[in-house]
Design a protein around this motif. Structure first.
Motif, PDB file in Angstrom:
ATOM      1  N   HIS A  92     -33.995  11.102  -0.420  1.00  0.00           N
ATOM      2  CA  HIS A  92     -35.426  10.859  -0.614  1.00  0.00           C
ATOM      3  C   HIS A  92     -35.644  10.236  -1.991  1.00  0.00           C
ATOM      4  CE1 HIS A  92     -39.775  12.669  -0.612  1.00  0.00           C
ATOM      5  NE2 HIS A  92     -39.760  11.418  -0.200  1.00  0.00           N
ATOM      6  N   PHE A  93     -36.322   9.089  -2.004  1.00  0.00           N
ATOM      7  CA  PHE A  93     -36.573   8.385  -3.269  1.00  0.00           C
ATOM      8  C   PHE A  93     -37.926   7.706  -3.195  1.00  0.00           C
ATOM      9  CE2 PHE A  93     -36.119   4.292  -5.678  1.00  0.00           C
ATOM     10  CZ  PHE A  93     -36.180   4.848  -6.948  1.00  0.00           C
ATOM     11  N   ILE A  94     -38.737   7.901  -4.243  1.00  0.00           N
ATOM     12  CA  ILE A  94     -40.045   7.255  -4.370  1.00  0.00           C
ATOM     13  C   ILE A  94     -40.067   6.569  -5.725  1.00  0.00           C
ATOM     14  CG2 ILE A  94     -42.544   7.581  -4.353  1.00  0.00           C
ATOM     15  CD1 ILE A  94     -42.017  10.300  -2.940  1.00  0.00           C
ATOM     16  N   ALA A  95     -40.141   5.244  -5.739  1.00  0.00           N
ATOM     17  CA  ALA A  95     -39.956   4.498  -6.978  1.00  0.00           C
ATOM     18  C   ALA A  95     -41.100   4.692  -7.965  1.00  0.00           C
ATOM     19  CB  ALA A  95     -39.785   3.008  -6.666  1.00  0.00           C
ATOM     20  N   ASP A  96     -42.344   4.630  -7.498  1.00  0.00           N
ATOM     21  CA  ASP A  96     -43.486   4.736  -8.400  1.00  0.00           C
ATOM     22  C   ASP A  96     -43.643   6.190  -8.851  1.00  0.00           C
ATOM     23  OD1 ASP A  96     -46.240   5.033  -9.403  1.00  0.00           O
ATOM     24  OD2 ASP A  96     -46.538   2.997  -8.637  1.00  0.00           O
ATOM     25  N   PRO A  97     -43.524   6.469 -10.144  1.00  0.00           N
ATOM     26  CA  PRO A  97     -43.589   7.865 -10.595  1.00  0.00           C
ATOM     27  C   PRO A  97     -44.938   8.529 -10.312  1.00  0.00           C
ATOM     28  CG  PRO A  97     -43.561   6.351 -12.473  1.00  0.00           C
ATOM     29  CD  PRO A  97     -43.246   5.539 -11.260  1.00  0.00           C
ATOM     30  N   ARG A  98     -46.015   7.754 -10.270  1.00  0.00           N
ATOM     31  CA  ARG A  98     -47.323   8.330  -9.941  1.00  0.00           C
ATOM     32  C   ARG A  98     -47.333   8.833  -8.506  1.00  0.00           C
ATOM     33  NH1 ARG A  98     -50.788   3.133 -10.972  1.00  0.00           N
ATOM     34  NH2 ARG A  98     -48.984   2.360  -9.781  1.00  0.00           N
ATOM     35  N   LEU A  99     -46.712   8.071  -7.614  1.00  0.00           N
ATOM     36  CA  LEU A  99     -46.645   8.465  -6.213  1.00  0.00           C
ATOM     37  C   LEU A  99     -45.663   9.616  -6.038  1.00  0.00           C
ATOM     38  CD1 LEU A  99     -48.070   7.346  -3.675  1.00  0.00           C
ATOM     39  CD2 LEU A  99     -46.013   6.010  -3.220  1.00  0.00           C
ATOM     40  N   ALA A 100     -44.542   9.537  -6.735  1.00  0.00           N
ATOM     41  CA  ALA A 100     -43.528  10.591  -6.637  1.00  0.00           C
ATOM     42  C   ALA A 100     -44.093  11.940  -7.061  1.00  0.00           C
ATOM     43  CB  ALA A 100     -42.319  10.224  -7.491  1.00  0.00           C
ATOM     44  N   ALA A 101     -45.012  11.932  -8.039  1.00  0.00           N
ATOM     45  CA  ALA A 101     -45.579  13.184  -8.531  1.00  0.00           C
ATOM     46  C   ALA A 101     -46.475  13.866  -7.502  1.00  0.00           C
ATOM     47  CB  ALA A 101     -46.372  12.922  -9.805  1.00  0.00           C
ATOM     48  N   ILE A 158     -28.254   2.534   4.616  1.00  0.00           N
ATOM     49  CA  ILE A 158     -29.458   2.081   5.302  1.00  0.00           C
ATOM     50  C   ILE A 158     -30.641   2.379   4.394  1.00  0.00           C
ATOM     51  CG2 ILE A 158     -30.859   2.301   7.390  1.00  0.00           C
ATOM     52  CD1 ILE A 158     -28.285   3.498   8.730  1.00  0.00           C
ATOM     53  N   VAL A 159     -31.269   1.342   3.898  1.00  0.00           N
ATOM     54  CA  VAL A 159     -32.227   1.519   2.822  1.00  0.00           C
ATOM     55  C   VAL A 159     -33.596   0.937   3.188  1.00  0.00           C
ATOM     56  CG1 VAL A 159     -31.328  -0.558   1.684  1.00  0.00           C
ATOM     57  CG2 VAL A 159     -32.624   1.099   0.360  1.00  0.00           C
ATOM     58  N   ASP A 160     -34.627   1.711   2.922  1.00  0.00           N
ATOM     59  CA  ASP A 160     -36.008   1.272   3.079  1.00  0.00           C
ATOM     60  C   ASP A 160     -36.331   0.237   1.998  1.00  0.00           C
ATOM     61  OD1 ASP A 160     -38.703   1.240   3.911  1.00  0.00           O
ATOM     62  OD2 ASP A 160     -39.232   2.941   2.642  1.00  0.00           O
ATOM     63  N   ALA A 161     -37.482  -0.431   2.142  1.00  0.00           N
ATOM     64  CA  ALA A 161     -37.871  -1.450   1.161  1.00  0.00           C
ATOM     65  C   ALA A 161     -39.058  -1.008   0.302  1.00  0.00           C
ATOM     66  CB  ALA A 161     -38.178  -2.769   1.855  1.00  0.00           C
ATOM     67  N   ASP A 162     -40.199  -0.696   0.929  1.00  0.00           N
ATOM     68  CA  ASP A 162     -41.397  -0.364   0.160  1.00  0.00           C
ATOM     69  C   ASP A 162     -41.242   0.972  -0.562  1.00  0.00           C
ATOM     70  OD1 ASP A 162     -43.082  -2.644   0.757  1.00  0.00           O
ATOM     71  OD2 ASP A 162     -43.153  -1.881   2.812  1.00  0.00           O
ATOM     72  N   GLU A 163     -41.447   0.946  -1.863  1.00  0.00           N
ATOM     73  CA  GLU A 163     -41.263   2.094  -2.762  1.00  0.00           C
ATOM     74  C   GLU A 163     -39.814   2.558  -2.845  1.00  0.00           C
ATOM     75  OE1 GLU A 163     -43.026   3.100  -5.132  1.00  0.00           O
ATOM     76  OE2 GLU A 163     -44.795   1.953  -4.586  1.00  0.00           O
ATOM     77  N   ALA A 208     -22.811   7.375   7.073  1.00  0.00           N
ATOM     78  CA  ALA A 208     -23.955   6.589   6.602  1.00  0.00           C
ATOM     79  C   ALA A 208     -24.834   7.405   5.682  1.00  0.00           C
ATOM     80  CB  ALA A 208     -24.772   6.089   7.785  1.00  0.00           C
ATOM     81  N   ALA A 209     -25.536   6.685   4.810  1.00  0.00           N
ATOM     82  CA  ALA A 209     -26.598   7.254   3.986  1.00  0.00           C
ATOM     83  C   ALA A 209     -27.883   6.519   4.318  1.00  0.00           C
ATOM     84  CB  ALA A 209     -26.267   7.111   2.505  1.00  0.00           C
ATOM     85  N   PHE A 210     -28.986   7.260   4.295  1.00  0.00           N
ATOM     86  CA  PHE A 210     -30.313   6.735   4.606  1.00  0.00           C
ATOM     87  C   PHE A 210     -31.226   7.042   3.426  1.00  0.00           C
ATOM     88  CE2 PHE A 210     -34.582   7.859   6.318  1.00  0.00           C
ATOM     89  CZ  PHE A 210     -34.947   6.621   6.859  1.00  0.00           C
ATOM     90  N   ILE A 211     -31.886   6.008   2.889  1.00  0.00           N
ATOM     91  CA  ILE A 211     -32.760   6.167   1.734  1.00  0.00           C
ATOM     92  C   ILE A 211     -34.161   5.731   2.131  1.00  0.00           C
ATOM     93  CG2 ILE A 211     -33.166   5.604  -0.691  1.00  0.00           C
ATOM     94  CD1 ILE A 211     -29.810   4.746   0.803  1.00  0.00           C
ATOM     95  N   ASP A 212     -35.139   6.629   1.952  1.00  0.00           N
ATOM     96  CA  ASP A 212     -36.516   6.330   2.359  1.00  0.00           C
ATOM     97  C   ASP A 212     -37.464   7.197   1.541  1.00  0.00           C
ATOM     98  OD1 ASP A 212     -37.580   4.858   5.184  1.00  0.00           O
ATOM     99  OD2 ASP A 212     -39.012   6.235   4.255  1.00  0.00           O
ATOM    100  N   ASP A 213     -38.709   6.726   1.412  1.00  0.00           N
ATOM    101  CA  ASP A 213     -39.707   7.498   0.660  1.00  0.00           C
ATOM    102  C   ASP A 213     -40.592   8.365   1.542  1.00  0.00           C
ATOM    103  OD1 ASP A 213     -40.943   5.031   1.644  1.00  0.00           O
ATOM    104  OD2 ASP A 213     -42.705   5.593   0.465  1.00  0.00           O
ATOM    105  N   ILE A 214     -40.605   8.141   2.857  1.00  0.00           N
ATOM    106  CA  ILE A 214     -41.555   8.784   3.758  1.00  0.00           C
ATOM    107  C   ILE A 214     -40.920  10.009   4.425  1.00  0.00           C
ATOM    108  CG2 ILE A 214     -43.018   8.496   5.785  1.00  0.00           C
ATOM    109  CD1 ILE A 214     -43.959   6.825   3.480  1.00  0.00           C
ATOM    110  N   PRO A 215     -41.496  11.199   4.241  1.00  0.00           N
ATOM    111  CA  PRO A 215     -40.890  12.401   4.830  1.00  0.00           C
ATOM    112  C   PRO A 215     -40.713  12.356   6.335  1.00  0.00           C
ATOM    113  CG  PRO A 215     -42.431  13.043   3.120  1.00  0.00           C
ATOM    114  CD  PRO A 215     -42.589  11.557   3.288  1.00  0.00           C
TER     115      PRO A 215
END
Length: 220
Positions: A182-191, A25-30, A158-165
């Protein structure tokens, strides 16, 4: 459990499941699309900019003329305009399509995105165009209720992937057996943000995610 919004319940009811097939189950944005890259382009065209002072949108979207943040009551309509104009043209995240294609050989991939319903078809077209033609559920609010409903239907790990805590927190509360990544694609945001308190793993790339998901769901 909090009730599912009717449009979300209807979308989930329309899905078919193979009992026991693992869910991804995967998020889309970031996660699948670079949200912030698109947002920066959108803001530039309106004499606005993102300050990068924190992970939050409110307070960081500022007016170039005086550096003042966009008022709270104006933020929601601004983001609705962004989704209406930019959703179909967001850049795909590196490695996402290839990883999901490999994982979908044994797992069931579902995209659970808090995209407005009015932009759902634009998101679906973007997924198709970039080789990620998987079922899309347009959610609203915390994602725990939708994930719990999906798990109940699938009766599978199931696995769930999202950027929002807070989405990880919601899933941890309502579907605790789900592997939360937990995954955040944009490295500036991830930092700007450490690992979500309620995630099991933080990943930095889709190759890393692919290996984690395959191991956790025994897809190798």
């Amino acid at each position: 459990m909090p009730p599912l919004p009717a449009p979300v319940a209807e979308q989930i009811a329309g899905l078919t499941f193979t009992t026991g097939q693992p869910l991804i189950i995967v998020d889309a944005d970031e996660v699948l699309f670079y949200f912030m890259r698109g947002l920066e382009i959108f803001l530039t065209g309106r004499d606005l900019y993102f300050d990068w002072a924190s992970y939050a949108l409110y307070g960081n979207i500022r007016q170039r003329a005086d550096d003042q943040p966009v008022a709270a009551e104006l933020l929601h309509p601004l983001l609705q305009h962004f989704f209406a104009e930019a959703t179909e043209n967001l850049e795909p995240v590196d490695g996402a399509a290839a990883a999901l294609a490999a994982l979908s050989a044994k797992g069931r991939v579902l995209v659970l995105s808090n995209v407005p319903m009015s932009a759902r078809e634009a998101r679906r077209r973007a997924l198709q165009r970039h080789g990620m033609d998987f079922p899309l559920i347009a959610n609203s609010g915390p994602k725990g209720p939708a994930v719990a409903a999906l798990i109940a239907r699938a009766n599978a790990p199931a696995a769930f992937i999202d950027d929002i805590p807070h989405n990880h927190a919601s899933v941890a509360q309502l579907a605790p057996a789900v592997h939360r990544l937990h995954f955040i694609a944009d490295p500036r945001l991830a930092a700007l943000l450490g690992p979500a308190a309620d995630c099991h793993h933080r990943a930095d790339s889709w190759p890393d995610l692919q290996q984690l998901i395959a191991r956790l769901l025994v897809l190798d």
